[in-house]
Design an enzyme around this catalytic site. Structure first.
Site, PDB file in Angstrom:
ATOM      1  CG  ASP A  25      -2.030   0.966   1.068  1.00 47.84           C
ATOM      2  OD1 ASP A  25      -2.178   1.538   0.146  1.00 47.84           O
ATOM      3  OD2 ASP A  25      -2.869   1.096   2.206  1.00 47.84           O
ATOM      4  CG  HIS A  42       0.003   1.768  -9.240  1.00 46.10           C
ATOM      5  ND1 HIS A  42      -0.300   1.564  -7.959  1.00 46.10           N
ATOM      6  CD2 HIS A  42      -1.340   2.422  -9.736  1.00 46.10           C
ATOM      7  CE1 HIS A  42      -1.460   1.876  -7.714  1.00 46.10           C
ATOM      8  NE2 HIS A  42      -2.169   2.644  -8.566  1.00 46.10           N
ATOM      9  NE  ARG A  76      -7.267   1.609  -6.056  1.00 46.14           N
ATOM     10  CZ  ARG A  76      -6.336   1.743  -5.327  1.00 46.14           C
ATOM     11  NH1 ARG A  76      -5.395   2.131  -6.016  1.00 46.14           N
ATOM     12  NH2 ARG A  76      -6.244   1.522  -4.039  1.00 46.14           N
ATOM     13  CG  LEU A 136      10.275 -16.755  -3.580  1.00 48.51           C
ATOM     14  CD1 LEU A 136       9.938 -16.715  -2.118  1.00 48.51           C
ATOM     15  CD2 LEU A 136      10.651 -15.404  -4.003  1.00 48.51           C
TER      16      LEU A 136
HETATM   17  C1  FPP Z   1      -1.765   0.141  -3.316  1.00 49.00           C
HETATM   18  O1  FPP Z   1      -1.381   1.618  -3.391  1.00 49.00           O
HETATM   19  C2  FPP Z   1      -1.299  -0.785  -4.569  1.00 49.00           C
HETATM   20  C3  FPP Z   1      -2.142  -1.303  -5.566  1.00 49.00           C
HETATM   21  C4  FPP Z   1      -3.302  -1.234  -5.616  1.00 49.00           C
HETATM   22  C5  FPP Z   1      -1.505  -1.958  -6.702  1.00 49.00           C
HETATM   23  C6  FPP Z   1      -0.014  -2.753  -6.220  1.00 49.00           C
HETATM   24  C7  FPP Z   1       0.499  -3.131  -7.356  1.00 49.00           C
HETATM   25  C8  FPP Z   1       1.829  -3.105  -7.743  1.00 49.00           C
HETATM   26  C9  FPP Z   1       3.033  -2.490  -6.839  1.00 49.00           C
HETATM   27  C10 FPP Z   1       2.049  -3.434  -9.004  1.00 49.00           C
HETATM   28  C11 FPP Z   1       2.022  -4.899  -9.130  1.00 49.00           C
HETATM   29  C12 FPP Z   1       2.910  -5.471 -10.238  1.00 49.00           C
HETATM   30  C13 FPP Z   1       3.332  -6.956  -9.918  1.00 49.00           C
HETATM   31  C14 FPP Z   1       4.189  -7.328 -11.099  1.00 49.00           C
HETATM   32  C15 FPP Z   1       3.027  -7.618  -8.899  1.00 49.00           C
HETATM   33  P1  FPP Z   1      -2.462   2.616  -3.508  1.00 49.00           P
HETATM   34  O2  FPP Z   1      -2.916   2.868  -4.840  1.00 49.00           O
HETATM   35  O3  FPP Z   1      -3.809   2.219  -2.530  1.00 49.00           O
HETATM   36  O4  FPP Z   1      -1.843   3.695  -2.636  1.00 49.00           O
HETATM   37  P2  FPP Z   1      -2.541   4.890  -1.662  1.00 49.00           P
HETATM   38  O5  FPP Z   1      -3.128   4.080  -0.539  1.00 49.00           O
HETATM   39  O6  FPP Z   1      -1.321   5.825  -1.481  1.00 49.00           O
HETATM   40  O7  FPP Z   1      -3.620   5.565  -2.499  1.00 49.00           O
END
Ligand code: FPP
Length: 253
Positions: A25, A42, A76, A136
């Site tokens: 997050d 992201h 979203r 892993l």
């Molecule tokens: C939450 O942050 C994160 C996500 C909803 C997406 C996580 C995905 C990635 C890091 C990319 C994944 C890629 C792979 C290859 C696994 P948020 O957007 O909710 O952050 P905020 O709370 O600050 O708004």
């Protein structure tokens, strides 16, 4: 010696968590702080995925489970969903050679059929190409939510009961666990959530019954290997009692 190595040396190598689950997050807030748009957050988050995968492999963690996209994330804004889907497909294709070099096996958890065709095919390709790997296991939760998978499991068992193949009285915890997407995977020992919120957000609700929870305010793109090792050190300082008393645990009862 650098700080990271000093911390790694403090770890008890015999008590590395077998299964670490993560809620990644804080990408959006990270981007906002830099004056970027959420999708840039992201994209930066993918670098952390790369780092924690490598670190998990190096430390001897056997299962790493990442909450990449929840069922609720479909709500979203359309352009953010599209970017995330693109990023997931792009990242898995780019990372595949290194995953293979590191003997990492990809496993997909969630309602994968909902993922758009192109990233889905890339995910399937990576899963199949790494099926022989024995290091892993990287579990990627995509279009996943705990209530979704528990509902699916209940539906499957109910169908078998309705068909007369199963006596409802014989339904056990093991049977339910065997019908979750995590069937055959040991429960997480440690769940880490970055980004400062202290909640579970419909993630592995069944599986984390006895997991140790670790919350850090660090935003996912800023989550370093040092912070990862800090979380494991913290985990190693806890006493896991699984409902027993401290005395029973210490006497190995
Ligand atoms: C939450 O942050 C994160 C996500 C909803 C997406 C996580 C995905 C990635 C890091 C990319 C994944 C890629 C792979 C290859 C696994 P948020 O957007 O909710 O952050 P905020 O709370 O600050 O708004």
């Amino acid at each position: 010696m650098d700080q990271l190595q000093k911390k790694i040396d403090l770890l008890d190598k015999d008590r590395i968590p077998v299964h670490v689950a993560m809620i990644m997050d804080g990408n959006g807030r990270w981007a906002k702080k830099q004056g970027f748009n959420r999708s840039d957050g992201h994209a930066e988050g993918v670098s952390t995925v790369h780092r924690v995968t490598q670190m998990s492999s190096d430390l001897g963690v056997k299962y790493l489970t990442l909450y990449a996209f929840s069922t609720e994330n479909w709500n979203r804004p359309t352009d953010e969903v599209a970017t995330l889907m693109y990023l997931i497909g792009w990242a898995i294709e780019r990372e595949l050679p290194e995953l293979l070099r590191n003997n990492v096996r990809i496993h997909l958890l969630g309602d994968i059929e909902r993922i758009p065709e192109e990233p889905r095919q890339r995910l399937f390709y990576a899963r199949d190409a790494t099926a022989h790997c024995t290091g892993l296991q990287l579990n990627m939760c995509l279009s996943y939510s705990s209530r979704w998978e528990i509902t699916e499991a209940a539906r499957r068992l109910a169908r078998r009961a309705a068909a007369g193949e199963l006596d409802p009285e014989n339904i056990s915890e093991e049977m339910l666990a065997d019908n979750l997407t995590t069937a055959g995977i040991p429960d997480p020992d440690l769940l880490i959530r970055t980004g400062g919120e202290e909640r579970i957000s419909n993630y592995l609700l069944w599986q984390i019954a006895y997991s140790e929870l670790y919350f850090t305010p660090v935003l996912w793109p800023d989550f370093t290997n040092e912070e990862y090792v800090d979380a494991i050190l913290d985990y190693q300082n806890r006493e896991r009692r699984f409902g027993k008393t401290s005395e029973q645990v210490q006497n190995n009862e």
